[in-house]
Design a protein around this motif. Structure first.
Motif, PDB file in Angstrom:
ATOM      1  N   ASP A   1     -18.500 -11.875  15.928  1.00 23.67           N
ATOM      2  CA  ASP A   1     -19.064 -12.418  14.689  1.00 23.67           C
ATOM      3  C   ASP A   1     -19.079 -13.937  14.878  1.00 23.67           C
ATOM      4  O   ASP A   1     -18.985 -14.409  16.024  1.00 23.67           O
ATOM      5  CB  ASP A   1     -18.236 -11.972  13.458  1.00 23.67           C
ATOM      6  N   VAL A   2     -19.170 -14.660  13.791  1.00 22.03           N
ATOM      7  CA  VAL A   2     -19.264 -16.123  13.880  1.00 22.03           C
ATOM      8  C   VAL A   2     -18.114 -16.678  14.736  1.00 22.03           C
ATOM      9  O   VAL A   2     -16.955 -16.277  14.560  1.00 22.03           O
ATOM     10  CB  VAL A   2     -19.222 -16.738  12.455  1.00 22.03           C
ATOM     11  N   GLY A   3     -18.458 -17.543  15.665  1.00 24.24           N
ATOM     12  CA  GLY A   3     -17.442 -18.179  16.499  1.00 24.24           C
ATOM     13  C   GLY A   3     -17.069 -17.379  17.741  1.00 24.24           C
ATOM     14  O   GLY A   3     -16.202 -17.782  18.508  1.00 24.24           O
TER      15      GLY A   3
ATOM     16  N   GLY B   1     -28.129 -20.450  13.889  1.00 20.77           N
ATOM     17  CA  GLY B   1     -27.229 -20.089  14.980  1.00 20.77           C
ATOM     18  C   GLY B   1     -27.866 -18.978  15.800  1.00 20.77           C
ATOM     19  O   GLY B   1     -29.094 -18.913  15.953  1.00 20.77           O
TER      20      GLY B   1
ATOM     21  N   ASN C   1     -29.071  -6.440   7.714  1.00 20.76           N
ATOM     22  CA  ASN C   1     -28.460  -7.091   8.886  1.00 20.76           C
ATOM     23  C   ASN C   1     -27.700  -6.091   9.766  1.00 20.76           C
ATOM     24  O   ASN C   1     -26.821  -6.457  10.538  1.00 20.76           O
ATOM     25  CB  ASN C   1     -27.592  -8.293   8.487  1.00 20.76           C
TER      26      ASN C   1
ATOM     27  N   PRO D   1     -25.546  -8.889  20.282  1.00 25.86           N
ATOM     28  CA  PRO D   1     -26.234  -8.164  19.198  1.00 25.86           C
ATOM     29  C   PRO D   1     -27.158  -9.044  18.347  1.00 25.86           C
ATOM     30  O   PRO D   1     -27.979  -8.512  17.583  1.00 25.86           O
ATOM     31  CB  PRO D   1     -25.082  -7.636  18.339  1.00 25.86           C
ATOM     32  N   SER D   2     -27.041 -10.368  18.476  1.00 26.92           N
ATOM     33  CA  SER D   2     -27.758 -11.250  17.535  1.00 26.92           C
ATOM     34  C   SER D   2     -29.281 -11.062  17.515  1.00 26.92           C
ATOM     35  O   SER D   2     -29.881 -11.017  16.439  1.00 26.92           O
ATOM     36  CB  SER D   2     -27.411 -12.712  17.815  1.00 26.92           C
TER      37      SER D   2
ATOM     38  N   ALA E   1     -26.890 -13.344   6.683  1.00 32.06           N
ATOM     39  CA  ALA E   1     -25.501 -13.622   6.310  1.00 32.06           C
ATOM     40  C   ALA E   1     -24.889 -12.435   5.571  1.00 32.06           C
ATOM     41  O   ALA E   1     -25.575 -11.748   4.809  1.00 32.06           O
ATOM     42  CB  ALA E   1     -25.439 -14.869   5.438  1.00 32.06           C
TER      43      ALA E   1
ATOM     44  N   CYS F   1     -28.849 -17.407   6.654  1.00 32.88           N
ATOM     45  CA  CYS F   1     -28.341 -16.948   7.959  1.00 32.88           C
ATOM     46  C   CYS F   1     -27.135 -17.770   8.402  1.00 32.88           C
ATOM     47  O   CYS F   1     -26.889 -17.933   9.606  1.00 32.88           O
ATOM     48  CB  CYS F   1     -29.446 -17.049   9.013  1.00 32.88           C
ATOM     49  N   ALA F   2     -26.405 -18.325   7.431  1.00 32.30           N
ATOM     50  CA  ALA F   2     -25.198 -19.083   7.787  1.00 32.30           C
ATOM     51  C   ALA F   2     -23.992 -18.290   7.310  1.00 32.30           C
ATOM     52  O   ALA F   2     -23.664 -17.265   7.900  1.00 32.30           O
ATOM     53  CB  ALA F   2     -25.250 -20.475   7.176  1.00 32.30           C
TER      54      ALA F   2
ATOM     55  N   GLN G   1     -31.780 -20.763   6.507  1.00 34.53           N
ATOM     56  CA  GLN G   1     -30.573 -21.586   6.371  1.00 34.53           C
ATOM     57  C   GLN G   1     -29.538 -21.124   7.396  1.00 34.53           C
ATOM     58  O   GLN G   1     -28.996 -20.030   7.280  1.00 34.53           O
ATOM     59  CB  GLN G   1     -30.009 -21.424   4.951  1.00 34.53           C
ATOM     60  N   GLY G   2     -29.297 -21.962   8.411  1.00 32.49           N
ATOM     61  CA  GLY G   2     -28.368 -21.575   9.486  1.00 32.49           C
ATOM     62  C   GLY G   2     -29.159 -21.053  10.672  1.00 32.49           C
ATOM     63  O   GLY G   2     -29.707 -19.960  10.641  1.00 32.49           O
TER      64      GLY G   2
ATOM     65  N   VAL H   1     -28.310 -15.704  15.232  1.00 34.51           N
ATOM     66  CA  VAL H   1     -29.256 -14.845  14.521  1.00 34.51           C
ATOM     67  C   VAL H   1     -30.418 -15.673  13.974  1.00 34.51           C
ATOM     68  O   VAL H   1     -31.585 -15.284  14.092  1.00 34.51           O
ATOM     69  CB  VAL H   1     -28.562 -14.077  13.367  1.00 34.51           C
ATOM     70  N   GLY H   2     -30.081 -16.810  13.383  1.00 32.66           N
ATOM     71  CA  GLY H   2     -31.116 -17.663  12.777  1.00 32.66           C
ATOM     72  C   GLY H   2     -32.195 -18.026  13.782  1.00 32.66           C
ATOM     73  O   GLY H   2     -33.393 -17.952  13.480  1.00 32.66           O
TER      74      GLY H   2
ATOM     75  N   LYS I   1     -22.292  -0.953   5.082  1.00 28.74           N
ATOM     76  CA  LYS I   1     -23.360  -1.206   6.065  1.00 28.74           C
ATOM     77  C   LYS I   1     -23.519  -0.004   6.997  1.00 28.74           C
ATOM     78  O   LYS I   1     -24.618   0.494   7.223  1.00 28.74           O
ATOM     79  CB  LYS I   1     -23.019  -2.455   6.895  1.00 28.74           C
TER      80      LYS I   1
HETATM   81  P1  NAD Z   1     -23.587 -18.506  14.285  1.00 23.44           P
HETATM   82  O1  NAD Z   1     -22.215 -19.056  14.164  1.00 23.44           O
HETATM   83  O2  NAD Z   1     -24.217 -18.384  15.608  1.00 23.44           O
HETATM   84  O3  NAD Z   1     -24.578 -19.377  13.369  1.00 23.44           O
HETATM   85  C1  NAD Z   1     -24.287 -19.834  12.097  1.00 23.44           C
HETATM   86  C2  NAD Z   1     -25.061 -21.131  11.916  1.00 23.44           C
HETATM   87  O4  NAD Z   1     -24.943 -21.528  10.546  1.00 23.44           O
HETATM   88  C3  NAD Z   1     -24.524 -22.285  12.764  1.00 23.44           C
HETATM   89  O5  NAD Z   1     -25.594 -22.920  13.432  1.00 23.44           O
HETATM   90  C4  NAD Z   1     -23.872 -23.211  11.740  1.00 23.44           C
HETATM   91  O6  NAD Z   1     -23.923 -24.574  12.106  1.00 23.44           O
HETATM   92  C5  NAD Z   1     -24.719 -22.924  10.516  1.00 23.44           C
HETATM   93  N1  NAD Z   1     -24.093 -23.262   9.243  1.00 23.44           N
HETATM   94  C6  NAD Z   1     -22.801 -23.117   8.872  1.00 23.44           C
HETATM   95  N2  NAD Z   1     -22.649 -23.536   7.597  1.00 23.44           N
HETATM   96  C7  NAD Z   1     -23.868 -23.931   7.169  1.00 23.44           C
HETATM   97  C8  NAD Z   1     -24.358 -24.454   5.951  1.00 23.44           C
HETATM   98  N3  NAD Z   1     -23.552 -24.654   4.915  1.00 23.44           N
HETATM   99  N4  NAD Z   1     -25.681 -24.749   5.862  1.00 23.44           N
HETATM  100  C9  NAD Z   1     -26.510 -24.543   6.910  1.00 23.44           C
HETATM  101  N5  NAD Z   1     -26.096 -24.053   8.091  1.00 23.44           N
HETATM  102  C10 NAD Z   1     -24.790 -23.767   8.213  1.00 23.44           C
HETATM  103  O7  NAD Z   1     -23.557 -17.092  13.522  1.00 23.44           O
HETATM  104  P2  NAD Z   1     -24.588 -15.892  13.675  1.00 23.44           P
HETATM  105  O8  NAD Z   1     -24.056 -14.940  14.656  1.00 23.44           O
HETATM  106  O9  NAD Z   1     -25.966 -16.447  13.819  1.00 23.44           O
HETATM  107  O10 NAD Z   1     -24.435 -15.193  12.241  1.00 23.44           O
HETATM  108  C11 NAD Z   1     -25.016 -15.759  11.084  1.00 23.44           C
HETATM  109  C12 NAD Z   1     -24.659 -14.912   9.875  1.00 23.44           C
HETATM  110  O11 NAD Z   1     -25.131 -13.570  10.063  1.00 23.44           O
HETATM  111  C13 NAD Z   1     -23.151 -14.777   9.613  1.00 23.44           C
HETATM  112  O12 NAD Z   1     -22.933 -14.724   8.227  1.00 23.44           O
HETATM  113  C14 NAD Z   1     -22.796 -13.446  10.241  1.00 23.44           C
HETATM  114  O13 NAD Z   1     -21.667 -12.859   9.632  1.00 23.44           O
HETATM  115  C15 NAD Z   1     -24.043 -12.652   9.939  1.00 23.44           C
HETATM  116  N6  NAD Z   1     -24.252 -11.546  10.853  1.00 23.44           N
HETATM  117  C16 NAD Z   1     -24.350 -11.758  12.189  1.00 23.44           C
HETATM  118  C17 NAD Z   1     -24.569 -10.684  13.050  1.00 23.44           C
HETATM  119  C18 NAD Z   1     -24.727 -10.893  14.534  1.00 23.44           C
HETATM  120  O14 NAD Z   1     -25.179  -9.952  15.212  1.00 23.44           O
HETATM  121  N7  NAD Z   1     -24.413 -12.040  15.054  1.00 23.44           N
HETATM  122  C19 NAD Z   1     -24.676  -9.390  12.536  1.00 23.44           C
HETATM  123  C20 NAD Z   1     -24.609  -9.202  11.153  1.00 23.44           C
HETATM  124  C21 NAD Z   1     -24.388 -10.290  10.322  1.00 23.44           C
END
Ligand code: NAD
Length: 373
Positions: free
Chosen positions: A131-133, A198, A304, A162-163, A276, A253-254, A195-196, A200-201, A84
């Motif tokens: 990252d997540v969590g 959170g 991403n 960053p999201s 994701a 995006c999960a 999908q997801g 970023v979604g 990346k």
């Molecule tokens: P987040 O934890 O805020 O959101 C993830 C969401 O996905 C949550 O709402 C969760 O309930 C949902 N989820 C989990 N399992 C699921 C499933 N099986 N079906 C549907 N929804 C489901 O995480 P985020 O920060 O929004 O990141 C999302 C993805 O993007 C991750 O894979 C992360 O590694 C990737 N990512 C994030 C960033 C960032 O800046 N936050 C950067 C690069 C990549």
């Protein structure tokens, strides 16, 4: 002292599989197991490659099904970070950390501080972020014990969450994939499944709804679905298999590995573009399957990268304008890579990987010349 209940002989050990080469090991430079009885911390830091610079990558806190699953995840994620950063043209290597546990119930200030101390012990070879969590407030806390952390709040002099930038980059990559596939970058009236929803979604949904896309959302968190439905013009997907639905774009995006044998046999999307990490369960196999099915896949580690661009600003001291400019450039890079993949008859994942790898090889050469001199 722990009682050793089973004696393992040298012969037994000889018969066991080697450690290096297990799971997703791919020439990782260093893997650090962090254990602290008092705080309950169990974390693994994966440093994949530091040729381009210090290994930067977020910390994921998740209740894994097993410690092996956590190890596999950190190996895959840290490797992804190497490519990346390289494909985005940043002077960073690839690393990532996972903390095993439920972020809602097991994340304590003491645990995060102890984790920060482990990061610090690596002397800057690994730099962490969210990252997540994880949240910016967690990174602020880690910052009190180590400077090797990014993604800290704007109030504390960082570049903030960053999201939204990650989502903006995904939006740019999605537009490029739409231009390549449909002949127009406009997403108005395109049927998009996110999908997801959170961090970023949600921000992606905001960009998409501003453009007039027809958005369906899914998440395992029902409250979150309602919250997003009340804020934007979206429909909650009520079915139980989104992969069987007619759609233009699938935006994962999960979590990773949602593109696999099972989902690919059903997927009707024309484009895949989401946030994701590690979307392809098996890069080579599923990359080829996507190509054969005529589904245009915007490589995850390429589109991403907004988040890493955002946190990199904290190390390089560039401003918001530059963050946006670099993130918008994801549009050009994606379009170029999709075109290259077609011309060279390779998967889009491979085309992006090749660009990154060439940069790493060139830098390695340059670094070794530097050493000789
Ligand atoms: P987040 O934890 O805020 O959101 C993830 C969401 O996905 C949550 O709402 C969760 O309930 C949902 N989820 C989990 N399992 C699921 C499933 N099986 N079906 C549907 N929804 C489901 O995480 P985020 O920060 O929004 O990141 C999302 C993805 O993007 C991750 O894979 C992360 O590694 C990737 N990512 C994030 C960033 C960032 O800046 N936050 C950067 C690069 C990549």
């Amino acid at each position: 002292m722990n009682m050793v209940t089973e004696i393992i002989t040298t012969n037994d050990l000889k018969k066991m599989n080697p450690v290096f080469g297990q799971l997703s090991f791919d020439n990782h430079e260093q893997v650090v197991f962090c254990n602290d009885k008092d705080t309950g911390l169990k974390a693994i830091i994966g440093i994949h490659n530091t040729v381009m610079g210090p290994a930067l990558g977020g910390t994921r806190m998740l209740q894994y099904n097993s410690e092996w699953e956590a190890l596999n995840d950190v190996l895959r994620l840290s490797r992804g970070m190497t490519y990346k950063a390289a494909v985005t043209g940043l002077n960073l290597g690839g690393g990532k950390a996972v903390i095993i546990g439920d972020a809602k119930t097991q994340k304590t200030p003491e645990l995060m501080l102890r984790f920060g101390e482990f990061v610090h012990s690596l002397g800057g070879k690994y730099i962490t972020a969210e990252d997540v969590g994880m949240m910016t407030s967690d990174m602020d806390l880690v910052r009190t014990v180590t400077p090797f952390v990014t993604g800290i709040s704007e109030a504390k002099g960082g570049a903030g969450n960053p999201s939204p930038i990650t989502a903006y980059g995904v939006f740019m990559g999605m537009k490029a994939a739409a231009k390549f596939t449909f002949g127009s970058e406009l997403l108005e009236d395109k049927v998009i499944y996110v999908q997801g929803i959170g961090n970023v979604g949600e921000a992606l949904v905001e960009n998409l709804s501003n453009e007039g896309a027809i958005i369906y959302i899914t998440d395992i968190n029902a409250e979150r679905l309602e919250e997003i439905r009340d804020k934007y013009s979206v429909t909650i997907y009520e079915g139980n298999n989104l992969f069987a639905e007619e759609m233009d774009i699938y935006a994962p995006c999960a979590l990773g590995a949602t593109i696999n044998d099972l989902t690919l046999s059903q997927l009707k999307a024309k484009v895949i573009a989401g946030a994701a990490n590690n979307q392809l369960a098996e890069e080579q196999k599923h990359g080829v399957m996507l190509r054969e099915k005529g589904i245009v896949y915007a490589p995850d580690f390429l589109i991403n990268a907004g988040g890493i661009i955002n946190v990199y600003a904290e190390l390089e001291n560039y401003d918001r304008k530059e963050i946006i400019r670099k993130t918008e450039n994801i549009y050009n890079t994606t379009l170029e890579i999709l075109n290259n993949a077609e011309i060279n008859d390779v998967t889009t994942h491979q085309a992006a990987f090749d660009v990154a790898n060439e940069r790493i090889i060139a830098r390695k050469k340059k670094n070794s010349i530097g050493h000789i001199n």
